[in-house]
Scaffold this motif. Structure first.
Motif, PDB file in Angstrom:
ATOM      1  N   LEU A   9      -0.862 -15.028  13.018  1.00 53.95           N
ATOM      2  CA  LEU A   9      -0.850 -13.637  13.453  1.00 53.95           C
ATOM      3  C   LEU A   9      -0.294 -12.803  12.150  1.00 53.95           C
ATOM      4  O   LEU A   9      -0.843 -11.712  11.787  1.00 53.95           O
ATOM      5  CB  LEU A   9      -0.042 -13.083  14.658  1.00 53.95           C
ATOM      6  N   ASP A  10       0.733 -13.418  11.578  1.00 52.29           N
ATOM      7  CA  ASP A  10       1.163 -12.441  10.203  1.00 52.29           C
ATOM      8  C   ASP A  10       0.144 -12.535   9.164  1.00 52.29           C
ATOM      9  O   ASP A  10       0.176 -11.549   8.604  1.00 52.29           O
ATOM     10  CB  ASP A  10       2.577 -13.355   9.696  1.00 52.29           C
ATOM     11  N   ASP A  11      -0.338 -13.720   8.944  1.00 56.99           N
ATOM     12  CA  ASP A  11      -1.461 -13.535   7.948  1.00 56.99           C
ATOM     13  C   ASP A  11      -2.624 -12.667   8.468  1.00 56.99           C
ATOM     14  O   ASP A  11      -2.952 -12.070   7.233  1.00 56.99           O
ATOM     15  CB  ASP A  11      -1.806 -15.015   7.761  1.00 56.99           C
ATOM     16  N   TYR A  12      -2.921 -12.739   9.523  1.00 53.29           N
ATOM     17  CA  TYR A  12      -3.970 -11.500   9.948  1.00 53.29           C
ATOM     18  C   TYR A  12      -3.647 -10.191   9.706  1.00 53.29           C
ATOM     19  O   TYR A  12      -4.523  -9.534   9.229  1.00 53.29           O
ATOM     20  CB  TYR A  12      -4.177 -11.820  11.446  1.00 53.29           C
ATOM     21  N   LEU A  13      -2.344  -9.714  10.077  1.00 54.75           N
ATOM     22  CA  LEU A  13      -1.916  -8.569   9.916  1.00 54.75           C
ATOM     23  C   LEU A  13      -1.661  -8.262   8.639  1.00 54.75           C
ATOM     24  O   LEU A  13      -1.920  -6.908   8.083  1.00 54.75           O
ATOM     25  CB  LEU A  13      -0.603  -8.341  10.521  1.00 54.75           C
ATOM     26  N   ALA A  14      -1.595  -9.192   7.718  1.00 59.22           N
ATOM     27  CA  ALA A  14      -1.264  -8.979   6.059  1.00 59.22           C
ATOM     28  C   ALA A  14      -2.609  -8.810   5.466  1.00 59.22           C
ATOM     29  O   ALA A  14      -2.754  -8.327   4.177  1.00 59.22           O
ATOM     30  CB  ALA A  14      -0.846 -10.170   5.805  1.00 59.22           C
ATOM     31  N   LEU A  15      -3.847  -9.033   6.113  1.00 59.79           N
ATOM     32  CA  LEU A  15      -5.196  -8.586   5.327  1.00 59.79           C
ATOM     33  C   LEU A  15      -5.366  -7.429   5.018  1.00 59.79           C
ATOM     34  O   LEU A  15      -4.727  -6.365   5.763  1.00 59.79           O
ATOM     35  CB  LEU A  15      -6.187  -9.134   6.454  1.00 59.79           C
ATOM     36  N   PRO A  16      -5.780  -7.091   3.864  1.00 62.35           N
ATOM     37  CA  PRO A  16      -6.217  -5.882   3.400  1.00 62.35           C
ATOM     38  C   PRO A  16      -7.144  -5.025   4.386  1.00 62.35           C
ATOM     39  O   PRO A  16      -7.881  -5.402   4.911  1.00 62.35           O
ATOM     40  CB  PRO A  16      -6.836  -5.812   2.264  1.00 62.35           C
ATOM     41  N   ARG A  17      -7.011  -3.627   4.433  1.00 61.88           N
ATOM     42  CA  ARG A  17      -7.555  -2.878   5.418  1.00 61.88           C
ATOM     43  C   ARG A  17      -8.661  -1.828   4.794  1.00 61.88           C
ATOM     44  O   ARG A  17      -8.216  -0.903   3.819  1.00 61.88           O
ATOM     45  CB  ARG A  17      -6.999  -2.180   6.731  1.00 61.88           C
ATOM     46  N   VAL A  18      -9.868  -1.628   5.044  1.00 55.56           N
ATOM     47  CA  VAL A  18     -10.727  -1.059   4.322  1.00 55.56           C
ATOM     48  C   VAL A  18     -11.369   0.222   5.102  1.00 55.56           C
ATOM     49  O   VAL A  18     -11.739  -0.019   6.127  1.00 55.56           O
ATOM     50  CB  VAL A  18     -11.952  -1.929   3.696  1.00 55.56           C
ATOM     51  N   SER A  19     -11.412   1.235   4.396  1.00 50.23           N
ATOM     52  CA  SER A  19     -11.877   2.263   5.372  1.00 50.23           C
ATOM     53  C   SER A  19     -12.150   3.409   4.424  1.00 50.23           C
ATOM     54  O   SER A  19     -11.737   3.406   3.145  1.00 50.23           O
ATOM     55  CB  SER A  19     -10.786   2.897   6.353  1.00 50.23           C
ATOM     56  N   GLY A  20     -12.855   4.447   5.131  1.00 45.10           N
ATOM     57  CA  GLY A  20     -13.157   5.837   4.255  1.00 45.10           C
ATOM     58  C   GLY A  20     -14.237   5.660   2.873  1.00 45.10           C
ATOM     59  O   GLY A  20     -14.187   6.048   1.997  1.00 45.10           O
ATOM     60  N   LEU A  21     -15.641   4.779   3.309  1.00 50.51           N
ATOM     61  CA  LEU A  21     -16.421   4.816   2.259  1.00 50.51           C
ATOM     62  C   LEU A  21     -17.255   6.138   1.948  1.00 50.51           C
ATOM     63  O   LEU A  21     -17.385   6.961   2.655  1.00 50.51           O
ATOM     64  CB  LEU A  21     -17.688   3.963   2.913  1.00 50.51           C
ATOM     65  N   ALA A  22     -16.973   6.452   0.380  1.00 47.99           N
ATOM     66  CA  ALA A  22     -17.693   7.601   0.045  1.00 47.99           C
ATOM     67  C   ALA A  22     -18.782   7.155  -1.056  1.00 47.99           C
ATOM     68  O   ALA A  22     -18.436   6.403  -2.091  1.00 47.99           O
ATOM     69  CB  ALA A  22     -16.614   8.592  -0.367  1.00 47.99           C
ATOM     70  N   VAL A  23     -19.802   7.989  -1.019  1.00 48.80           N
ATOM     71  CA  VAL A  23     -20.955   7.674  -2.109  1.00 48.80           C
ATOM     72  C   VAL A  23     -20.888   9.103  -2.939  1.00 48.80           C
ATOM     73  O   VAL A  23     -20.988  10.171  -2.450  1.00 48.80           O
ATOM     74  CB  VAL A  23     -22.050   7.194  -1.590  1.00 48.80           C
TER      75      VAL A  23
END
Length: 174
Positions: A9-23
């Motif tokens: 769980l700690d490793d999972y929560l530490a994964l980078p979070r990607v959001s807000g794609l713009a072109v």
């Protein structure tokens, strides 16, 4: 079997979070927000990254702020707008985290410049595809009639709070 970030769980929560794609308007640039845990591992802090739409170049980080950057959007002129609570030229230096404001990274390169600040902070930005128009979301006090009135009400609230704190300190000293 090799352990993955999905096994802890700690490793999972530490994964980078990607959001807000713009072109960008011409499709040559793609940006997104990547939020990673800070050094204390108690908060995700976002940064704007550019991704090569053709997949030939490695992703590169465009913004760096201790407080985080988010909500990237391209203007019709290909400048990059984003929301950040980074210190601005008007920062009082009191150590308090500044409210989020709107920043612009010029299409031709250079440093980010603050475009708009609001007393309650800017929370999101949206741009028009075919026109030079930008819409922001910003928090305002419910009694405020407009941005100037919101600023006035917040100043009154801050002054009253400082007065109250000063009175409490005076009574404590007796």
């Amino acid at each position: 079997m090799t352990a993955t970030a999905f096994d802890n769980l700690d490793d999972y929560l530490a994964l980078p979070r990607v959001s807000g794609l713009a072109v960008s308007p011409d499709g040559s640039r793609v940006v997104t927000t990547v939020a990673e845990l800070n050094d204390k591992r108690n908060e995700h802090v976002g940064a704007v990254w550019e991704i090569d739409p053709a997949g030939r170049r490695a992703a590169r980080r465009l913004t760096r702020s201790a407080n985080g950057d988010s909500s990237p959007a391209f203007t019709v002129h290909a400048d990059l707008l984003f929301v950040s609570s980074r210190p601005s030229a008007d920062d009082t230096g009191d150590g308090a985290k500044p409210p989020t404001s709107l920043w612009r990274l010029p299409a031709g390169g250079g440093e980010a410049v603050e475009v708009l600040s609001m007393p309650g902070g800017v929370t999101a930005v949206c741009t028009a595809r075919g026109a030079d128009a930008v819409v922001i979301a910003a928090g305002m006090l419910s009694a405020a009639r407009d941005a100037d009135d919101d600023r006035r009400l917040r100043d009154l609230r801050r002054d009253r709070s400082e007065e109250h704190t000063s009175e409490l300190q005076s009574h404590h000293d007796l």
